[in-house]
Design an enzyme around this catalytic site. Structure first.
Site, PDB file in Angstrom:
ATOM      1  N   CYS A   1      85.675  24.736  37.990  1.00  0.00           N
ATOM      2  CA  CYS A   1      86.398  25.926  37.567  1.00  0.00           C
ATOM      3  C   CYS A   1      87.871  25.606  37.302  1.00  0.00           C
ATOM      4  CB  CYS A   1      86.287  27.011  38.621  1.00  0.00           C
ATOM      5  SG  CYS A   1      87.083  26.622  40.192  1.00  0.00           S
TER       6      CYS A   1
ATOM      7  N   GLU B   1      85.530  29.726  34.302  1.00  0.00           N
ATOM      8  CA  GLU B   1      86.135  28.807  33.348  1.00  0.00           C
ATOM      9  C   GLU B   1      86.996  29.576  32.373  1.00  0.00           C
ATOM     10  OE1 GLU B   1      86.260  25.496  33.047  1.00  0.00           O
ATOM     11  OE2 GLU B   1      85.107  25.257  34.862  1.00  0.00           O
TER      12      GLU B   1
END
Length: 107
Positions: A2, A107
């Site tokens: 992430c 993301e």
């Protein structure tokens, strides 16, 4: 991995989650809905007496050998299978760990 995360839990829930009593969260703490590298986040770490304490820490790692702190924005994730051997993360992995309360990532 992430590149963004959220940190929205109320202070009371974070204290309960990490079993921290008598140590207030940083006074300038605020909820983050789109947290990015380079920003400050609430973290739980051990102090010199091995007592859990809260602190505001900036997301990113500046290795001891780095000449420029700007490298921190590139060192935001480490692979679990190589974190112990990569020069960028090795020393921090051995002795400078913390817990980051995150309730979402993306993301």
């Amino acid at each position: 991995m992430c590149g963004r995360f959220t940190q929205q839990l109320p202070s009371e829930q974070i204290c309960d989650l990490y079993s921290v009593r008598g140590t207030p969260l940083p006074p300038n703490r605020r909820a983050r809905y789109n947290g990015a590298p380079g920003q400050n986040f609430t973290a739980c770490r051990l102090d010199e007496d091995s007592t859990r304490k809260f602190a505001l820490l900036r997301w990113g790692l500046v290795p001891s050998w780095a000449r420029d702190a700007k490298i921190a924005s590139r060192l935001i994730n480490a692979r679990s299978e190589t974190v112990h051997s990569k020069p960028s993360f090795r020393a921090a992995f051995r002795s400078r760990r913390c817990l980051i309360p995150a309730d979402g990532w993306f993301e």
